[in-house]
Design a protein around this motif. Structure first.
Motif, PDB file in Angstrom:
ATOM      1  N   VAL B 155       0.267  -1.001  -0.124  1.00 62.40           N
ATOM      2  CA  VAL B 155       0.262  -0.037   0.018  1.00 62.40           C
ATOM      3  C   VAL B 155       0.940   1.352   0.101  1.00 62.40           C
ATOM      4  CG1 VAL B 155      -1.657   1.567   1.512  1.00 62.40           C
ATOM      5  CG2 VAL B 155      -1.293  -1.176   1.323  1.00 62.40           C
ATOM      6  N   GLN B 156       1.475   1.512   0.896  1.00 55.71           N
ATOM      7  CA  GLN B 156       3.009   2.058   0.970  1.00 55.71           C
ATOM      8  C   GLN B 156       3.215   2.954  -0.669  1.00 55.71           C
ATOM      9  OE1 GLN B 156       1.783   4.459   3.480  1.00 55.71           O
ATOM     10  NE2 GLN B 156       0.790   3.105   4.897  1.00 55.71           N
ATOM     11  N   SER B 157       3.846   1.698  -0.984  1.00 58.69           N
ATOM     12  CA  SER B 157       5.400   1.708  -2.395  1.00 58.69           C
ATOM     13  C   SER B 157       3.657   2.001  -3.547  1.00 58.69           C
ATOM     14  CB  SER B 157       5.648   0.651  -2.754  1.00 58.69           C
ATOM     15  OG  SER B 157       6.701   0.313  -1.629  1.00 58.69           O
ATOM     16  N   ALA B 158       2.456   1.642  -3.469  1.00 60.08           N
ATOM     17  CA  ALA B 158       1.552   1.491  -4.807  1.00 60.08           C
ATOM     18  C   ALA B 158       1.104   2.491  -5.087  1.00 60.08           C
ATOM     19  CB  ALA B 158       0.854   0.565  -4.803  1.00 60.08           C
ATOM     20  N   ARG B 254      -5.041  16.116  -0.368  1.00 61.49           N
ATOM     21  CA  ARG B 254      -4.667  14.854  -0.576  1.00 61.49           C
ATOM     22  C   ARG B 254      -3.298  13.671  -0.893  1.00 61.49           C
ATOM     23  NH1 ARG B 254      -9.015  13.252  -3.186  1.00 61.49           N
ATOM     24  NH2 ARG B 254     -10.514  13.690  -1.199  1.00 61.49           N
ATOM     25  N   GLN B 255      -3.536  14.948  -2.139  1.00 67.77           N
ATOM     26  CA  GLN B 255      -1.819  14.414  -2.534  1.00 67.77           C
ATOM     27  C   GLN B 255      -0.249  14.297  -2.391  1.00 67.77           C
ATOM     28  OE1 GLN B 255      -2.326  16.151  -6.513  1.00 67.77           O
ATOM     29  NE2 GLN B 255      -1.048  14.151  -7.554  1.00 67.77           N
ATOM     30  N   SER B 256      -0.407  15.369  -0.681  1.00 70.15           N
ATOM     31  CA  SER B 256       0.721  15.729  -0.173  1.00 70.15           C
ATOM     32  C   SER B 256       0.372  15.365   1.101  1.00 70.15           C
ATOM     33  CB  SER B 256       0.709  17.549   0.174  1.00 70.15           C
ATOM     34  OG  SER B 256      -0.535  18.019   0.876  1.00 70.15           O
ATOM     35  N   ALA B 257      -0.763  14.882   1.178  1.00 65.48           N
ATOM     36  CA  ALA B 257      -0.964  13.866   2.517  1.00 65.48           C
ATOM     37  C   ALA B 257      -0.419  12.884   2.505  1.00 65.48           C
ATOM     38  CB  ALA B 257      -1.720  13.516   3.280  1.00 65.48           C
ATOM     39  N   LEU B 258      -0.717  12.274   0.642  1.00 64.88           N
ATOM     40  CA  LEU B 258      -0.141  10.552   0.628  1.00 64.88           C
ATOM     41  C   LEU B 258       1.445  10.711   0.886  1.00 64.88           C
ATOM     42  CD1 LEU B 258      -2.743  10.013  -1.826  1.00 64.88           C
ATOM     43  CD2 LEU B 258      -2.228   8.996   0.094  1.00 64.88           C
ATOM     44  N   GLN B 259       1.908  11.447  -0.194  1.00 63.41           N
ATOM     45  CA  GLN B 259       3.338  12.079  -0.792  1.00 63.41           C
ATOM     46  C   GLN B 259       3.910  11.978   1.012  1.00 63.41           C
ATOM     47  OE1 GLN B 259       4.879  11.324  -3.055  1.00 63.41           O
ATOM     48  NE2 GLN B 259       3.419  12.803  -4.504  1.00 63.41           N
ATOM     49  N   HIS B 260       3.508  12.559   2.075  1.00 65.33           N
ATOM     50  CA  HIS B 260       4.005  12.660   2.840  1.00 65.33           C
ATOM     51  C   HIS B 260       4.008  11.400   4.277  1.00 65.33           C
ATOM     52  CE1 HIS B 260       5.876  15.615   6.696  1.00 65.33           C
ATOM     53  NE2 HIS B 260       4.827  14.513   7.082  1.00 65.33           N
ATOM     54  N   GLU B 261       2.847  10.713   3.890  1.00 65.90           N
ATOM     55  CA  GLU B 261       3.244   9.563   4.844  1.00 65.90           C
ATOM     56  C   GLU B 261       4.030   8.514   3.547  1.00 65.90           C
ATOM     57  OE1 GLU B 261       2.112   6.886   6.872  1.00 65.90           O
ATOM     58  OE2 GLU B 261       1.434   8.956   7.412  1.00 65.90           O
ATOM     59  N   LYS B 262       3.872   8.383   2.718  1.00 62.06           N
ATOM     60  CA  LYS B 262       4.747   7.692   1.621  1.00 62.06           C
ATOM     61  C   LYS B 262       6.217   7.781   2.230  1.00 62.06           C
ATOM     62  CE  LYS B 262       6.229   5.821  -3.127  1.00 62.06           C
ATOM     63  NZ  LYS B 262       7.001   5.932  -2.081  1.00 62.06           N
TER      64      LYS B 262
END
Lengths: 142, 320
Positions: B155-158, B254-262
């Protein structure tokens, strides 16, 4: 050298492609060999039946294997096996060892070796011998 | 820029294959190459495909590749299979279903073994994704052994995670609920011509609708049926991938939150990996470790005390 030491410690794993070129549909032998290699600690890529030499070579390169093991029981080995060697050479991947197994007329064996197949295993060869040969003759790429 | 970085970035197949091997074998020099390669990454769309063994992941991937190629997209595939914990060897058989793409220049297929890593996706796999990304593939499909609840690393990489199931897993879905079912962006019930497909779809729907947290986020995971061998339902899967892609791109936050999480996940994992490699090896090779083993085996020492002693000593010596 640091890198050599690491490799000796077993970080470099032997990777092998087991492939069946040509049209025969009997892959029991290939599967058993694959299993023996796995049990010896190798990483075995199995690419299935009915492969052309071109497909096998492309798989060998993409998978960066140290050796390709070809299995043939249908009699087309004199064309298929040397073709794999030739294509590997063309792609600059002649460092990948090619060996073969299956049923061959005795007189074909020296010819296959001359064409660049490193070793030929015939029915009845103990699995342990096949594995030992790889361990002794195939060096994981540096 | 080193020669190898140039070659990889220009899509040289041999260079890419060898670099992935070096990554897998943990050759120390690879680190510098990956640093130089990093600026070339970040363009590919990564799709994870996971599910229990035998549900048809490889066949599904094979068909997806055909469709993606039909749309003119280039594809990289990483097929991860388990390493035998006993011999350290592995049989990587996912290629069998995908071999027809092997002569296609727009497709690069690589099989990888887990090499004893729990979580389904190794550090090596993450780096290999970067390599295929840098070589210019538009889509990267990562097929992992999703056998249990912990195997959600993908999940974290995809960008999009697809969970594949088959009919007849009715009760098993309940068991899986807390695991992979929470991470799916798209669910596919494959082999849908088999009895019980409708029930599996219904079970899934119930499960997903109860998962309010995800639902609130705005993306309700679609449940699709497919018969991968017959190329049925594949186009719909690709459409949902595009929908999910559009959904992710639709909100900057949402996109920046995802980038941050990744970034957090990747860095944490990398640090963990390095600590394990550098510190653990030292500890295991020390005489003290052997002594402790002996004492524990003879029941003269408890493992808790031994662990505390060894770790606190190591940390002190490390910070000095």
């Amino acid at each position: 050298m640091e890198r050599n030491r690491q490799i000796k410690q077993g970080h470099r794993k032997i990777r092998v492609l087991v492939a069946k070129p040509g049209l025969d549909g009997h892959d029991r032998g290939a599967r058993i060999i694959a299993r023996a290699y796995r049990d010896a600690g190798f990483e075995v890529v199995y690419s299935g039946l009915h492969q052309t030499p071109e497909e096998i070579v492309q798989a060998a390169i993409q998978e960066d294997v140290d050796m390709v093991g070809l299995s043939s029981l249908a009699g087309a080995h004199m064309y298929l096996f040397p073709k794999v060697v030739e294509l590997l050479r063309e792609k600059g991947a002649e460092d990948i060892v090619v060996c073969g197994g299956g049923i061959f007329p005795e007189e074909d064996i020296p010819k296959l070796k001359e064409a660049g197949i490193k070793e030929i295993f015939i029915p009845g060869t103990p699995l342990s011998e096949v594995v030992k040969w790889v361990e002794e003759h195939v060096e994981p790429r540096d | 820029m080193s020669e190898i970085v140039k070659k990889v970035a220009s899509g040289d197949i041999r260079a890419v294959a060898k670099l992935i091997r070096d990554i897998d074998d943990k050759v120390p020099e690879v680190r510098e190459v990956l640093k130089d390669l990093y600026p070339f990454t970040g363009k590919a769309y990564v799709v994870g495909i996971t599910g229990a063994p035998g549900v048809g992941k490889s066949t599904l991937v094979d068909q997806m590749v055909t469709h993606l190629r039909g749309n003119g997209q280039t594809v990289g595939i990483l097929a991860v299979d388990p390493t035998s914990p006993f011999s350290g060897g592995a049989i990587l058989g996912d290629r069998v279903r995908m071999q027809r793409h092997s002569l296609d220049e727009g497709v690069f297929i690589r099989s990888m073994a887990t090499r004893g890593y729990f979580g389904g996706l190794t550090q090596s796999t993450r780096s290999a994704i970067d390599v295929l990304d840098a070589m210019g593939k538009d889509y990267i499909l990562v097929e992992t052994v999703g056998v249990g609840q912990d195997e959600i690393d993908i999940v974290q990489s995809a960008h999009t995670t697809i969970i594949v199931l088959v009919p007849g897993m009715g009760d098993d879905i309940q068991a899986l609920k807390a695991g992979i079912l929470e991470v799916g962006d798209i669910f596919v019930v494959n082999k849908a011509d088999r009895e019980g497909a409708d029930r599996t779809v219904n079970d899934l729907r119930l499960m997903i609708e109860m998962d309010e947290k995800r639902y609130k986020d705005g993306w309700k995971p679609p449940i699709l049926t497919a018969q991968a061998v017959f190329d049925k339902g594949i186009q719909e899967i690709l459409e949902e991938i595009e929908n999910h892609k559009a959904f992710l791109a639709s909100s900057v936050e949402r996109q920046s939150a995802l980038q941050h999480e990744k970034a957090r996940h990747d860095l944490t994992e990398m640090i963990k990996d390095q600590i394990i490699q550098e510190v653990l090896a030292d500890i295991v090779n020390s005489g003290e470790f052997e002594q402790a083993l002996q004492s524990i085996a003879e029941r003269k020492l408890d493992p808790y005390t031994a662990c505390d002693t060894i770790v606190s000593k190591k940390i002190k010596s490390g910070t000095r």
